[in-house]
Design a protein around this motif. Structure first.
Motif, PDB file in Angstrom:
ATOM      1  N   VAL A 186      -5.837   4.245  -6.575  1.00 25.20           N
ATOM      2  CA  VAL A 186      -6.541   3.252  -5.758  1.00 25.20           C
ATOM      3  C   VAL A 186      -6.330   3.650  -4.295  1.00 25.20           C
ATOM      4  O   VAL A 186      -5.202   3.684  -3.814  1.00 25.20           O
ATOM      5  N   ILE A 220       0.846  -1.196   0.000  1.00 22.59           N
ATOM      6  CA  ILE A 220       0.000   0.000   0.000  1.00 22.59           C
ATOM      7  C   ILE A 220       0.880   1.244   0.000  1.00 22.59           C
ATOM      8  O   ILE A 220       1.553   1.551   0.979  1.00 22.59           O
ATOM      9  N   GLY A 262       3.005   3.834  -3.138  1.00 23.60           N
ATOM     10  CA  GLY A 262       4.095   3.694  -4.113  1.00 23.60           C
ATOM     11  C   GLY A 262       5.155   4.762  -3.947  1.00 23.60           C
ATOM     12  O   GLY A 262       5.554   5.412  -4.907  1.00 23.60           O
TER      13      GLY A 262
END
Ligand SMILES: Cc1cc2nc3c(=O)[nH]c(=O)nc-3n(C[C@H](O)[C@H](O)[C@H](O)COP(=O)(O)OP(=O)(O)OC[C@H]3O[C@@H](n4cnc5c(N)ncnc54)[C@H](O)[C@@H]3O)c2cc1C
Length: 369
Positions: free
Chosen positions: A102, A11, A13
């Motif tokens: 996301v 979770i 980046g």
């Protein structure tokens, strides 16, 4: 629910998440990075000022080198723009698997692993690495739902041709307004930008104020709303999600208050109301944290809550690891039966090296080495 079960779901980046991804890729573990921003390293591009030099800083007492050389900033500092460009090329070249836009929401335990719940559906993984950094935007607290309100400016041109509302009284809000005014000026758009703040005074530094003044003198159409309070999130008759902000209020002796309010489509609103640490997320995930008591913590202050992690960065929720800026500047480490505060500088070095130790630990667990 997507059918694949990944070895590791990552979770965020940023440096921690992408180093985890690269190491998984190198060692043949299946993985997926879920990033809330439009692009990788969104945390860095949101928080570093333009042209800032990126330093390959390493804590003085750290014995190890950067454990993922491929993602470390060069020794001779480069601008944040060139570092980001280099990382983007690297991610493309290695074909690292990242899904952007996301938003991570929750984790559910399953018999055979963990389900990660996101704004774009559910994903299954054997292990989850939380590497969402320390910069969690504060949510607008209004009656109703205000989730659709943007927390930062990813593309100023999106606000050309519409009346925009920016909420917040500090430099970040002012910077967002400057960028929108500039985009509007370049497109000859005269729609105003409303700048709302709950207090009666803005709080920006001199340099930002000068840049804002310049945009206004160049024709920027800005309306100030001081003492304004966002109140309700609602859906109008046409199904548009709107945010209602009260701009003044008149208390009446009969208890029936009179107020003026403006209602904006939520997609026209950006809330720059600061960030918070990740403790509320840990609470939501039932990951245990401990409050520092007098004399126990050297970095954190008395009463501050620190997440509890094993020496391998595993949280009290089995299979869920937390690394990088999310646990800086310190966390509580469980080691051989004792618990002590562990210093954890918020640096790219720390984020990268955490990823190395976590992937080693996960490999050992998955392959029972
Ligand atoms: C102004 C500034 C200058 C700095 N300069 C340096 C420097 O020169 N050298 C140095 O070593 N360090 C520097 N740092 C610190 C360094 O940037 C951080 O230590 C590092 O970015 C931490 O990496 P991370 O991956 O843990 O977190 P981040 O870089 O914050 O990455 C986290 C990622 O997670 C994403 N995310 C957040 N929430 C969610 C969610 N709910 N769902 C999905 N994704 C999510 C974010 O969009 C982001 O991309 C600086 C920090 C700042 C603020």
């Amino acid at each position: 629910m997507k059918n694949t079960t990944y070895d590791v779901l990552i979770i965020g980046g940023g440096p921690a998440g992408l180093s985890t991804a690269y190491l998984c890729h190198k060692h043949g573990l299946s993985y997926l990075v879920l990033e809330s921003g439009k692009a990788i390293f969104q945390g860095i591009s949101n928080t570093y000022p333009e042209g800032k030099l990126v330093y390959a800083s390493k804590p003085k007492d750290a014995p190890m080198p950067f454990m993922v050389d491929e993602l470390r900033p060069p020794d001779k500092p480069v601008t944040v723009e060139s570092y980001l460009q280099y990382v983007q090329h690297f991610v493309q070249h290695e074909n690292l698997l990242v899904q952007t836009e996301v938003d991570f929401e929750d984790i559910k335990d399953e018999r055979d692993g963990l389900t990660v719940i996101t704004s774009k559906g559910n994903f299954k993984g054997k292990k989850v690495v939380l590497s969402f950094g320390s910069n969690i935007p504060r949510e607008l607290t209004v009656y109703g739902d205000a989730k659709m309100v943007a927390k930062n400016l990813d593309d100023a041109s999106k606000y050309v041709g519409i009346k925009t509302l920016v909420i917040g009284g500090g430099n970040t809000a002012a910077d967002v307004i400057i960028n929108i005014l500039k985009a509007k000026r370049e497109a000859n758009d005269t729609h105003p930008v409303f700048w709302a703040h709950k207090a009666e005074k803005f709080d920006v530094n001199k340099e930002t104020a000068q840049r804002l003044g310049e945009e206004i003198l160049l024709g920027g159409n800005i309306r100030l709303l001081l003492g304004a309070m966002p109140r309700i999130g609602e859906v109008d008759d046409e199904g548009v999600d709107r945010l209602v902000i009260r701009i003044n209020e008149f208390k009446q002796p009969d208890g029936i208050d009179l107020y003026h309010a403006l209602s904006f489509p939520m997609q026209n609103v950006i809330a720059c109301i600061g960030s918070q640490g990740p403790v509320p997320i840990f609470d939501k995930l039932h990951i245990q944290s401990i409050a520092c008591t007098a004399g126990v913590c050297k970095v954190a202050q008395e009463g501050e809550r620190l997440v509890l992690l094993s020496a391998e960065f595993e949280s009290t929720r089995k299979g869920v690891y937390v690394i990088g800026g999310a646990i800086s500047p310190s966390y509580m480490r469980i080691n051989e039966g004792s618990i002590a505060e562990e210093r954890h500088p918020n640096l790219i070095y720390t984020a990268i090296n955490d990823a190395y130790y976590v992937v080693e630990a996960i490999r050992a667990k998955l392959f029972c080495r």
